[in-house]
Structure formats: C-alpha cells, structure tokens
Design a protein around this motif. Structure first.
Motif, short mmCIF file in Angstrom:
data_model
loop_
_atom_site.label_atom_id
_atom_site.label_comp_id
_atom_site.label_asym_id
_atom_site.label_seq_id
_atom_site.Cartn_x
_atom_site.Cartn_y
_atom_site.Cartn_z
N SER A 133 -28.56 -21.84 1.00
CA SER A 133 -29.92 -21.42 0.65
C SER A 133 -30.37 -20.28 1.56
O SER A 133 -29.90 -20.12 2.69
N LEU A 134 -31.32 -19.49 1.07
CA LEU A 134 -31.85 -18.38 1.85
C LEU A 134 -32.50 -18.86 3.14
O LEU A 134 -32.26 -18.31 4.22
N SER A 135 -33.34 -19.88 3.05
CA SER A 135 -34.05 -20.35 4.23
C SER A 135 -33.09 -20.88 5.29
O SER A 135 -33.27 -20.63 6.49
N TYR A 136 -32.05 -21.59 4.85
CA TYR A 136 -31.08 -22.12 5.83
C TYR A 136 -30.32 -20.98 6.50
O TYR A 136 -30.16 -20.96 7.73
N ALA A 137 -29.83 -20.02 5.70
CA ALA A 137 -29.10 -18.89 6.28
C ALA A 137 -29.98 -18.09 7.22
O ALA A 137 -29.54 -17.67 8.30
N TYR A 138 -31.23 -17.88 6.84
CA TYR A 138 -32.16 -17.11 7.68
C TYR A 138 -32.36 -17.80 9.03
O TYR A 138 -32.28 -17.17 10.08
N GLU A 139 -32.63 -19.10 9.00
CA GLU A 139 -32.85 -19.83 10.25
C GLU A 139 -31.59 -19.88 11.10
O GLU A 139 -31.63 -19.76 12.33
N HIS A 140 -30.44 -20.05 10.44
CA HIS A 140 -29.17 -20.13 11.16
C HIS A 140 -28.87 -18.84 11.91
O HIS A 140 -28.49 -18.86 13.08
N PHE A 141 -29.03 -17.71 11.24
CA PHE A 141 -28.61 -16.43 11.84
C PHE A 141 -29.68 -15.77 12.70
O PHE A 141 -29.35 -15.10 13.68
N THR A 142 -30.94 -15.95 12.36
CA THR A 142 -31.99 -15.27 13.13
C THR A 142 -32.59 -16.14 14.23
O THR A 142 -33.16 -15.62 15.18
N GLY A 143 -32.47 -17.46 14.07
CA GLY A 143 -33.10 -18.35 15.03
C GLY A 143 -34.60 -18.51 14.80
O GLY A 143 -35.28 -19.20 15.57
N ASN A 144 -35.12 -17.90 13.74
CA ASN A 144 -36.54 -17.99 13.42
C ASN A 144 -36.78 -18.98 12.29
O ASN A 144 -35.90 -19.21 11.47
N LYS A 145 -37.98 -19.55 12.27
CA LYS A 145 -38.33 -20.48 11.21
C LYS A 145 -38.57 -19.72 9.91
O LYS A 145 -39.18 -18.65 9.91
N ALA A 146 -38.11 -20.27 8.81
CA ALA A 146 -38.30 -19.65 7.50
C ALA A 146 -39.69 -19.99 6.99
O ALA A 146 -39.90 -20.96 6.28
N GLU A 147 -40.67 -19.17 7.36
CA GLU A 147 -42.05 -19.42 6.97
C GLU A 147 -42.31 -18.94 5.54
O GLU A 147 -41.81 -17.92 5.12
N ASN A 148 -43.12 -19.73 4.83
CA ASN A 148 -43.52 -19.39 3.46
C ASN A 148 -42.34 -19.22 2.50
O ASN A 148 -42.39 -18.38 1.59
N ALA A 149 -41.28 -19.99 2.71
CA ALA A 149 -40.14 -19.91 1.79
C ALA A 149 -40.62 -20.18 0.37
O ALA A 149 -41.48 -21.02 0.13
N HIS A 150 -40.08 -19.45 -0.58
CA HIS A 150 -40.42 -19.49 -1.99
C HIS A 150 -41.75 -18.79 -2.30
O HIS A 150 -42.26 -18.91 -3.41
N ASP A 151 -42.27 -18.06 -1.33
CA ASP A 151 -43.22 -17.00 -1.66
C ASP A 151 -42.37 -15.75 -1.85
O ASP A 151 -41.48 -15.47 -1.03
N ALA A 152 -42.59 -15.01 -2.93
CA ALA A 152 -41.67 -13.92 -3.27
C ALA A 152 -41.56 -12.88 -2.16
O ALA A 152 -40.46 -12.42 -1.84
N LEU A 153 -42.68 -12.50 -1.54
CA LEU A 153 -42.63 -11.49 -0.49
C LEU A 153 -41.90 -12.01 0.74
O LEU A 153 -41.08 -11.31 1.35
N ALA A 154 -42.18 -13.26 1.12
CA ALA A 154 -41.48 -13.84 2.26
C ALA A 154 -39.98 -13.88 2.02
O ALA A 154 -39.18 -13.59 2.93
N ASP A 155 -39.58 -14.21 0.80
CA ASP A 155 -38.14 -14.27 0.48
C ASP A 155 -37.51 -12.88 0.53
O ASP A 155 -36.37 -12.73 0.99
N VAL A 156 -38.23 -11.86 0.08
CA VAL A 156 -37.71 -10.49 0.17
C VAL A 156 -37.52 -10.09 1.62
O VAL A 156 -36.48 -9.52 2.00
N GLU A 157 -38.49 -10.37 2.45
CA GLU A 157 -38.41 -9.99 3.86
C GLU A 157 -37.27 -10.72 4.57
O GLU A 157 -36.53 -10.12 5.36
N MET A 158 -37.13 -12.02 4.28
CA MET A 158 -36.03 -12.77 4.91
C MET A 158 -34.68 -12.23 4.47
O MET A 158 -33.74 -12.14 5.27
N THR A 159 -34.58 -11.87 3.19
CA THR A 159 -33.33 -11.31 2.69
C THR A 159 -32.98 -10.01 3.41
O THR A 159 -31.85 -9.81 3.86
#
Length: 255
Positions: A148-174
């Motif tokens: 999942s995007l949120s898991y990969a984001y947290e794993h690699f960046t060390g940051n919490k995946a805030e507002n996951a499944h908000d379209a803009l938040a998902d674009v930024e995390m990607t």
C-alpha cells in the motif's frame, strides 16, 4: 489537509531536469475502474529532476467532483466524501479531467486503476509512470510487508502517512517516495527508473496470487486457465502478465 495543500515539501539542489509530468490521484465510489465514479481529483503539474526530487509548477487542482450516484458506505469509510458532498459539487468530472489530465502522468496505482477511470472521462494520456510497480516488486522480494502507498511511505520516509486516501495527500506521498525508491533500487536517475518500471519482470517460478489456483507456481497452471486469465483479467499486474506470456512461449517451444 489544508496545511499540506499550502506547504509542499522542499527538496535538495537539482541535478538535472527531465520532464514536466502531471501527478494525480482519484478518490472514487468503488474498486472497479470500469464502473466507479470519481468523487475527488488532485492533479499537480511538476517537473521531476533526475535525482527524483520535484518542483511544483503552478497551483494544481484538488476538489471534490460531482457524481450522479450515491457514494457507497464502504467508499465513504475510505475517503470520507459523502453522497451529499459529491452531489453538491459544481465540478464536472469530464470537464476537469479534460483540462488537467493530459500528456505524461504519474501516480501510485494509476496504470491499473486511475488511468482507466481518467480515459473514461476523456483524459488524453500519452505515457504513464506508476510507482506501485516498484513497491509491488519490493513486496514480492521480501523487502516490504505490504504494497500500500501509506505503508511504503512510512517505511521509506519514516514519516506518518497523514490524511491517507485524500487525493492530494496521496499525490504528495507518491511524489515524495520517488527518491527513496531510487535509493532502495540503486537506480541513479529518474529516467532509468521510468525504464525499469516500464520493463515487465516475469518468471515461470512466480507464485500465482489469486483465484482457485492461488499458491501454484505459474509453470504449473493449466493452459486453459492461462489463456482465460490473459483474455479476461484486464487489470492484471504487468509482471504477472509477463509471467503468463513466458508460460505460453514455453508451451509453444515445447511442442
């Protein structure tokens, strides 16, 4: 969400400029991209540099979209956009897609999901970059527990995946994932990453992950099932599709 909208991440000095890309994401009414309606679109025009960092070009777009049908409870629980919010929106999906989704696009699982929706609503997409391909391969290789995007984001960046499944938040995390994936894969430039993502990786020893033959090696699948899967599973992982092509090639060579 507002803080993320007004304050995108800052990045390291540029190593070279590649191309202008539209990074985007939909939130929708369901999981079938051939049928569901988009209820939110975020689209950011960015220049992605060869080191994987990006520069935002303009303000971008992020709004709830008008939809004709009700938003199912399951979808509402994922993204929090209600039927009332979507049906009150004055943004016509077909109009905004035509304006914002043109040329080369980038997303998380866009090749198998968002692009299919976008093209139904008139998008003119000429090329596509999907980071899910890299994350999925890393999961298959045992590097990640989930794809999942949120898991990969947290794993690699060390940051919490805030507002996951908000379209803009998902674009930024990607977008923020790109340099981290390049480092993990030991890929030096974004151009090389694009080529790597677009090159299917398959093996007859791959494990088939779904359906009645789940758990079997691809080489042990029945020929009739392989033919059926290639003809009917339109949204198949491209690496799995490559496995089945290799299967058919091996069967042909064995005759």
């Amino acid at each position: 969400m507002e803080a993320r909208r007004n304050c995108l991440a800052s990045f390291s000095p540029l190593k070279g400029i590649t191309m202008r890309i539209t990074a985007y994401d939909f939130e929708t009414t369901g999981v079938n991209p051939s049928e569901c309606e988009p209820v939110q679109l975020a689209a950011l025009a960015v220049t992605i540099h060869e080191d994987g960092t990006y520069t935002k070009e303009g303000e971008g777009f992020c709004e709830i979209l008008n939809c004709e049908n009700e938003v199912p409870d399951g979808a509402f629980k994922v993204h929090g956009i209600s039927t009332e919010q979507a049906q009150a929106s004055t943004f016509c999906p077909r109009k905004v897609v035509a304006v914002y989704l043109r040329g080369v696009v980038l997303g998380y699982n866009n090749n198998s999901y968002d692009n299919i929706i976008a093209k139904r609503y008139g998008a003119d997409i000429t090329d596509s970059v999907a980071l899910f391909v890299a994350v999925s391969r890393l999961k298959k290789d045992g590097v990640l527990a989930k794809a999942s995007l949120s898991y990969a984001y947290e794993h690699f960046t060390g940051n919490k995946a805030e507002n996951a499944h908000d379209a803009l938040a998902d674009v930024e995390m990607t977008l923020e994932l790109i340099p981290h994936l390049m480092a993990q894969l030991k890929i030096e430039t974004f151009s090389e990453l694009r080529t790597w993502l677009a090159t299917p990786r398959g093996s007859l020893d791959a494990v088939w992950p779904i359906g009645k033959h789940k758990g079997k090696l691809v080489c042990n699948l029945p020929p009739s099932y392989v033919t059926w899967a290639l003809e009917n599973m339109a949204f198949m992982d491209p690496d799995l599709r490559e496995c089945l092509y290799q299967y058919q090639e091996a069967q042909g060579n064995a005759k």
